[in-house]
Write an enzyme that holds these catalytic residues in place. Structure first.
Site, mmCIF file in Angstrom:
data_model
loop_
_atom_site.group_PDB
_atom_site.id
_atom_site.type_symbol
_atom_site.label_atom_id
_atom_site.label_comp_id
_atom_site.label_asym_id
_atom_site.label_seq_id
_atom_site.Cartn_x
_atom_site.Cartn_y
_atom_site.Cartn_z
ATOM 1 N N CYS A 30 17.074 -38.506 82.430
ATOM 2 C CA CYS A 30 17.084 -39.550 81.398
ATOM 3 C C CYS A 30 18.388 -40.343 81.378
ATOM 4 O O CYS A 30 18.565 -41.210 80.533
ATOM 5 C CB CYS A 30 16.819 -38.957 80.022
ATOM 6 N N HIS A 58 28.689 -46.061 75.242
ATOM 7 C CA HIS A 58 27.420 -46.260 74.541
ATOM 8 C C HIS A 58 27.180 -47.717 74.172
ATOM 9 O O HIS A 58 26.038 -48.149 74.079
ATOM 10 C CB HIS A 58 27.315 -45.310 73.351
HETATM 11 C C1 PEP Z 1 23.531 -38.804 79.353
HETATM 12 O O1 PEP Z 1 24.600 -38.259 79.107
HETATM 13 O O2 PEP Z 1 23.147 -39.085 80.500
HETATM 14 C C2 PEP Z 1 22.619 -39.171 78.251
HETATM 15 C C3 PEP Z 1 21.405 -39.598 78.485
HETATM 16 O O3 PEP Z 1 23.075 -39.087 76.980
HETATM 17 P P1 PEP Z 1 24.129 -40.111 76.323
HETATM 18 O O4 PEP Z 1 24.280 -41.288 77.227
HETATM 19 O O5 PEP Z 1 23.588 -40.474 74.990
HETATM 20 O O6 PEP Z 1 25.385 -39.301 76.235
#
Ligand code: PEP
Ligand code: MG
Length: 752
Positions: free
Chosen positions: A674, A361
């Site tokens: 996404c 993240h």
């Molecule tokens: C994903 O897992 O692709 C997502 C969009 O959520 P995050 O990156 O916050 O886990």
């Protein structure tokens, strides 16, 4: 045996000068194995040879001058075979190379063991003896174990050396390799935020002014003693007197007659206060660790605890003294959202995180902010970098340390080129999101992880495809109240009054931790994460949903998204709670509430196989390719060791995405993507080729993606798709897409 091994490896890890570390190593191994000679050779890949770096038994004059080619002699053979070689009469072996300079005529027995780090041979460790005998199994396994443990220490030591050799006064630029976390290039000064209490991150350093270091140490001791007094006072009613006595012991240990005295001596020898503390604490703690008596062994923990407290106080005063540079490259062991918030946005130019990987993240946050990031740089002593000039190359995952002016100029040119490319994309931001052949796409932004609201004007987007609600939770020292959440969510919903805003319920766990709700797990990405946690804590879930519903009252553009769903029962339970929250709010305010659309994140493979059932329960889904990739490939997205295996362009991931879309279209089930893949040029082309039309991405990528889509035709993409789906590796897939972009003369305009 284990104790000896640990001590040898720790000694090497702690010695700041590689040459000294290796000299200590060979002597320790020679004694531990009661043999007559131990030597270490390190590989030099440019020169294609192993250099004798240290020896206790061969001619010391040969150190640093005897090089053995990769395909020469027994040393080269150990490197080629990548396994130990154990010979009673080494000099009779056909691969034996006579090297008079090393004076090894007296030795017959030879055991050589490779030192391998991430599949790369870093060097060879040897022991030799006069007697003609094969070394026994214990000796061989000692050397093999030592080689394996030394590998990462030596890899780090080499990097440390690179870091230390690039002090600003020198004319050489050092380079460190990490992983590309976020694209872009930046030049700035390192601002290192140290973990509060990690001795491993402290590099040993000398200081010129012993009196200043002593004063620094005494101040930290004084603060630590005051802390102990306060603690003892607070605990006096709760702990028996013998337990409280530990505070007296700590006081005494800090006194001049005890550990304190040792530290003073180290400072007098020229070490800085932190290094002196580290050396003394680790030396004494290790002595206790090796004791047989369990009571005494435990005292090692006390010494470390005490040392940690003094270290915190030393660092605290140091950190306060540091002024933020004008252009900040934030360097930390593990960059967190809270750290990012410490630096004003206009001063932050790049991020370097020693831990983490391409889709951690922290990397996603950097992409959201549109600044370069390099991840997984290894366990380097952080403070060494403080205030050094760095170039961060987020495309290659490289960091240049104290670059000379000519190199800075070169990179400055690349930065200007990037700015020009960006300007080109931005010139079309207000144009329709459609392909050359007129196919319309829905381009939304991912929001929430960045410190500020997104940079893209809402007018040029189709809404928010993913609002990550974690950030306001992470930034506080307690769960935010319903009212706090209402205000925050309303601001986001109001920014897009006529467009959908998809708010995801709290998705903590994995690599996102709440400072006030600690979760310690062996496998955090397979553990208590996302919906699993919030369903176990309906009080958190219900407050969040109530806040979302109330914020949505006059606006009515809210969509709710459920993260980490792996089982249909989780959907049922979430829907039940959302209904309950809705009744409560409706009852409380005595009004009819608009019903938000509810969707599910597709990021755990199990739920991909239950799509018909899922489509009957909820209104839409959004594919999180970041997690989907990690769960399909069984590769931790946060672990730099396996970063080369984590790739959303893996043919298996692409086939899964293709099949999923075909099924979703058959069910007429609204689907968008996404994950980070949607913000990558190669990714968006393949997703569009599969038939996806709705995407959400970091706002810093939106202009580029729109620009690209406007230059391709679906019929061309349709030809590309079968080619990539038939590929055997992610590398091949990327090559195909690259060739496609080259043919269309788009590649040079997309630095990605
Ligand atoms: C994903 O897992 O692709 C997502 C969009 O959520 P995050 O990156 O916050 O886990
Ligand atoms: Mg996810």
């Amino acid at each position: 045996m284990l104790g000896q091994l640990r001590r040898i490896v720790q000694d090497v890890a702690q010695e700041p000068v590689l040459q000294n570390a290796l000299a200590g190593l060979v002597t320790s191994v020679k004694h531990a194995l009661a043999t007559e000679c131990c030597s270490v050779y390190l590989a030099n890949y440019e020169q294609q040879h192993f250099m004798l770096m240290a020896t206790d038994g061969l001619n010391p004059q040969a150190v640093g001058s005897i090089a053995i080619g990769f395909s020469e002699g027994l040393i080269g053979w150990v490197g080629q075979r990548e396994e130990p070689i154990n010979l009673a009469k080494a000099h009779l072996h056909p691969r034996f190379k006579v090297t008079p300079e090393v004076s090894e005529d007296n030795f017959s027995a030879f055991l050589g063991c490779p030192i391998i780090h991430h599949r790369k041979v870093l060097g060879v460790l040897t022991i030799q003896q006069a007697a003609e005998r094969v070394f026994n199994e214990d000796e061989e396994s000692f050397l093999v174990t030592l080689g394996a443990q030394l590998a990462s220490v030596l890899a780090n030591a080499e990097m440390r050396q690179a870091a230390s050799e690039s002090s600003p006064s020198q004319t050489q630029t050092g380079q460190l390799k990490g992983l590309p976390g976020a694209p872009g290039i930046a030049i700035g000064e390192a601002y290192v935020l140290e973990p509060a209490n990690d001795f491993n991150a402290i590099s040993l350093k000398r200081a010129d002014d012993a009196d200043k270091e002593l004063a620094h140490f005494y101040r930290a001791v004084k603060i630590t003693k005051a802390e102990f007094n306060r603690l003892a006072e607070r605990m006096s009613g709760h702990l028996p007197p013998d337990a409280l006595a530990i505070f007296d012991v700590y006081h005494q240990l800090l006194d001049a007659a005890s550990l304190g005295r040792e530290i003073e001596l180290q400072i007098a020898e020229g070490w800085c206060a932190k290094s002196a503390l580290k050396r003394v604490v680790e030396k004494f703690a290790r002595q206790f660790d090796d004791m047989d008596d369990p009571y005494l062994r435990e005292r090692g923990t006390d010494i470390r605890d005490l040392g940690q407290r003094v270290l915190n106080n030393l660092l605290d005063t140091e950190q306060r003294k540091i002024k933020l540079p004008e252009k900040v490259v934030l360097v930390a062991d593990n960059v967190t959202a809270t750290m990012l918030a410490e630096v004003p946005r206009h001063q932050l130019v790049a991020i370097v995180s020693l831990k983490g990987s391409v889709n951690s993240h922290a990397a996603i946050m950097a992409r959201a902010l549109g600044i370069p990031a390099v991840m997984g740089v290894n366990d380097l002593p952080l403070l060494h970098w403080q205030r050094q000039r760095l170039i961060v190359d987020g495309y290659q995952g490289h960091i240049l340390l104290s670059p000379v002016d000519a190199i800075c100029l070169e990179y400055q040119r690349l930065i200007s080129e990037d700015a020009a490319l960006n300007a080109r994309y931005l010139a079309e931001i207000a144009q329709p999101s459609q392909s050359l052949c007129g196919k319309a796409f829905n381009l939304m932004v991912n929001s929430g992880l960045a410190i500020e609201l997104e940079t893209t004007n809402p007018a040029y987007t189709d809404g928010v495809g993913l609002y990550r609600t974690e950030f306001p939770f992470i930034m506080r020292s307690r769960f935010p109240t319903e009212q706090e959440q209402i205000e925050l969510y309303r601001k986001v919903l109001e920014s897009y009054p006529t467009k959908p805003v998809i708010m995801r319920t709290l998705d903590v766990g994995g690599d996102k931790a709440l400072p006030y709700f600690s979760i310690v797990e062996e496998n955090p990405f397979l553990g208590w994460r996302g919906i699993r946690l919030t369903l176990d804590h309906p009080e958190i879930f219900l407050v969040q949903i109530r806040a979302m519903l109330k914020a949505n009252l006059a606006i009515d553009n809210l969509h709710i998204l459920l993260p980490m769903i792996s089982d249909l029962a989780e959907v049922d339970e979430s829907l039940r709670l959302i209904k309950q929250a809705s009744f409560e709010v409706s009852d409380e305010l005595a009004i009819e509430l608009p019903r938000p659309k509810i969707g599910v994140m597709i990021e755990v493979p199990s739920i991909m196989y239950q799509l018909p059932e899922l489509a009957r329960k909820v209104d839409f889904c959004s594919i999180g390719t970041n997690d989907l990739t990690q769960y399909l490939l069984a590769v931790d997205r946060n672990n730099p060791r396996v970063a080369s295996l984590y790739d959303a362009m893996h043919p298996a991931v692409l086939r899964a995405l293709h099949q999923f879309n075909q099924q979703a279209q058959g069910l007429q089930f609204p689907t968008s993507v996404c994950g980070e893949l949607a913000g990558e040029p190669a990714g968006i082309l393949l997703l569009a080729a599969m038939g996806y039309t709705s995407f959400s991405m970091n706002s810093s990528n939106l202009a580029k993606i729109k620009w690209l889509l406007r230059r391709v035709e679906l019929s061309e993409l349709a030809l590309l798709l079968p080619e990539v789906l038939a590929c055997q590796s992610a590398k091949q897939v990327r090559q195909h897409v690259q060739r496609f972009l080259e043919q269309k003369q788009l590649l040079s305009q997309l630095r990605a």
